[in-house]
Write a protein that holds these residues in place. Structure first.
Motif, PDB file in Angstrom:
ATOM      1  N   GLY A  16     -45.319   6.095 -11.786  1.00 59.75           N
ATOM      2  CA  GLY A  16     -45.584   7.494 -12.022  1.00 59.75           C
ATOM      3  C   GLY A  16     -45.013   8.284 -13.059  1.00 59.75           C
ATOM      4  O   GLY A  16     -44.805   9.161 -13.506  1.00 59.75           O
ATOM      5  N   LEU A  17     -43.984   7.935 -13.201  1.00 67.65           N
ATOM      6  CA  LEU A  17     -42.670   8.923 -13.861  1.00 67.65           C
ATOM      7  C   LEU A  17     -42.589   7.695 -14.837  1.00 67.65           C
ATOM      8  O   LEU A  17     -42.127   6.847 -15.227  1.00 67.65           O
ATOM      9  N   ASP A  18     -41.726   7.758 -16.010  1.00 61.65           N
ATOM     10  CA  ASP A  18     -41.673   7.856 -17.056  1.00 61.65           C
ATOM     11  C   ASP A  18     -40.116   6.878 -16.743  1.00 61.65           C
ATOM     12  O   ASP A  18     -39.563   7.527 -16.335  1.00 61.65           O
ATOM     13  N   PHE A  19     -40.166   5.994 -17.553  1.00 56.59           N
ATOM     14  CA  PHE A  19     -39.125   5.199 -17.095  1.00 56.59           C
ATOM     15  C   PHE A  19     -38.766   4.545 -18.627  1.00 56.59           C
ATOM     16  O   PHE A  19     -37.098   4.517 -18.894  1.00 56.59           O
ATOM     17  N   LEU A  20     -39.154   3.933 -19.071  1.00 58.66           N
ATOM     18  CA  LEU A  20     -38.444   3.799 -20.451  1.00 58.66           C
ATOM     19  C   LEU A  20     -38.844   3.562 -22.370  1.00 58.66           C
ATOM     20  O   LEU A  20     -40.664   3.575 -21.794  1.00 58.66           O
ATOM     21  N   SER A  21     -39.042   3.663 -23.186  1.00 59.43           N
ATOM     22  CA  SER A  21     -39.453   3.362 -24.208  1.00 59.43           C
ATOM     23  C   SER A  21     -39.389   3.220 -25.191  1.00 59.43           C
ATOM     24  O   SER A  21     -37.920   2.607 -25.305  1.00 59.43           O
ATOM     25  N   PHE A  22     -39.689   2.415 -26.589  1.00 59.25           N
ATOM     26  CA  PHE A  22     -38.634   1.549 -27.606  1.00 59.25           C
ATOM     27  C   PHE A  22     -39.013   2.196 -28.327  1.00 59.25           C
ATOM     28  O   PHE A  22     -40.330   2.771 -29.284  1.00 59.25           O
ATOM     29  N   GLU A  23     -38.301   2.228 -28.840  1.00 60.87           N
ATOM     30  CA  GLU A  23     -38.541   3.439 -30.812  1.00 60.87           C
ATOM     31  C   GLU A  23     -37.530   1.503 -31.498  1.00 60.87           C
ATOM     32  O   GLU A  23     -36.332   1.956 -30.953  1.00 60.87           O
TER      33      GLU A  23
END
Ligand SMILES: *[C@@H]1O[C@H](CO)[C@@H](O)[C@H](O)[C@H]1NC(C)=O
Ligand SMILES: *[C@@H]1O[C@H](CO)[C@@H](O)[C@H](O)[C@H]1NC(C)=O
Ligand SMILES: *[C@@H]1O[C@H](CO)[C@@H](O)[C@H](O)[C@H]1NC(C)=O
Length: 331
Positions: free
Chosen positions: A138-145
């Motif tokens: 439930g917690l942000d872990f990663l993203s792609f940019e």
């Protein structure tokens, strides 16, 4: 190549320059929810959404997509659908295997859940922006940019190591990029077009009044229910004449099963001040003929009138809502 999307945009945004004219969704996203119960048991759920409207599901037993609407495929061919299904089967298999393999190294304690969201969004002016984000528990872990894994601050050192690890899967990143940057925008435009009749429809709200649990001695909780409208943007206020009342609480917008929405606006007032208050509803489907419901006057039946005085809205207001207000108002 460049012209086609713009021709489509002209269809999607009737009236050209005014983006407000487009009332439907503007994004497509695939949501993955992977539950890991123990070192040997995991389950992957997949679904496809236009904003908050689900148009696809995933049958994890057969490894096939479920198209929830006749137009959910957009212009993706059956061959392409089969290829994508195969890709997702392989992805879910490898994903599960890799996560289970790294679980102890990353000190992931069973049970845990991983959520992923990836897709693309049409922005004003016609550009399409892709995105991918992952969450752990439930917690942000990663993203792609820009093809780069960006660890989320909430993910701590685990996120940073995980991102470094992911970047080594060059082929997987290449495939994901192709899906997000090439296939998603093409699919998004085509599915917004194929589903246009349903996505851009206008459905009028019904509204009715009731009283909620008393907030205290000598006080009333006035509740204005608005339901069954589409699209989502709606304006609901308690008014005294033309004056908006302060202190209105709005519920979350809740979905009905038929792709319409429900909203409740409540107002806590002294019992003596309720008379004369009205609930006013503005929605694009009403074309300026706001619904206005007056509180009280039970013995005469609810007095309903309609801003702008349209016979159509008036008939609607007097229909189901009038009867319902009488019943609930007495309760
Ligand atoms: C793992 O979890 C599944 C689902 O909850 C359960 O049925 C199974 O017995 C568990 N296996 C072990 C080894 O704990
Ligand atoms: C991604 O690229 C855009 C445009 O080149 C740039 O503005 C942005 O800062 C980049 N983001 C990251 C995280 O590198
Ligand atoms: C599907 O629609 C997209 C977006 O309008 C378009 O770019 C693409 O060429 C279409 N593909 C096919 C096979 O018609």
């Amino acid at each position: 190549m460049l012209l086609l999307p713009f021709q489509l945009l002209a269809v999607l945004f009737p009236g050209g320059d005014s983006e407000d004219a487009f009332q439907g969704p503007t994004s497509f996203r695939v949501i993955q929810i992977s539950s890991f119960a123990n070192s040997t048991w995991a389950h992957n759920q997949g679904s496809g959404w236009l904003d908050d409207l689900q148009i696809q599901g995933w049958n994890s037993d057969s490894g096939t997509a479920i198209f929830l609407k006749p137009w959910s495929k957009g212009n993706i061919s059956d061959e392409e659908v089969a290829e994508l299904e195969e890709l997702f089967q392989v992805y879910f298999f490898l994903f599960t295997q890799e996560i289970q393999g790294y679980a102890s190294e990353f000190q992931l304690e069973y049970p845990f859940q991983i959520q992923g969201i990836a897709g693309c969004e049409l922005h004003a002016g016609g550009s399409i922006v892709s995105f991918l984000r992952g969450a752990l528990g439930g917690l942000d872990f990663l993203s792609f940019e820009n093809d780069t894994c960006v660890p989320a601050p909430e993910g701590g050192i685990r996120s940073r190591i995980f991102c470094a690890l992911i970047m080594q899967y060059k082929i997987a990143i290449y495939i994901v990029k192709k899906l997000l940057v090439e296939i998603c925008p093409r699919y998004l435009l085509s599915v917004l077009y194929s589903g246009k009749a349903e996505l851009q429809r206008q459905v009028k709200p019904e509204a009715w009044l009731s009283s909620g649990p008393s907030p205290g001695p000598g006080r009333l909780l006035l509740v204005c229910h608005v339901s069954g409208f589409y699209p989502k943007p709606v304006w609901v206020r308690w008014m005294l004449g033309e004056q908006e009342q302060p202190g209105i609480q709005h519920s979350d917008l809740l979905p009905n099963a038929d792709w319409t929405w429900y909203l409740r606006a409540t107002l806590d007032v002294a019992a003596g001040e309720a008379a004369g208050l009205s609930c006013r509803v503005k929605h694009s489907s009403l074309e300026g003929q706001d619904i206005i419901l007056h509180w009280g006057e039970k013995e005469l039946g609810p007095r309903l009138d309609v801003g702008g005085g349209g016979p159509q809205a008036e008939r609607q207001a007097l229909g189901k809502d009038g009867a319902r207000q009488m019943k609930e108002g007495e309760g």
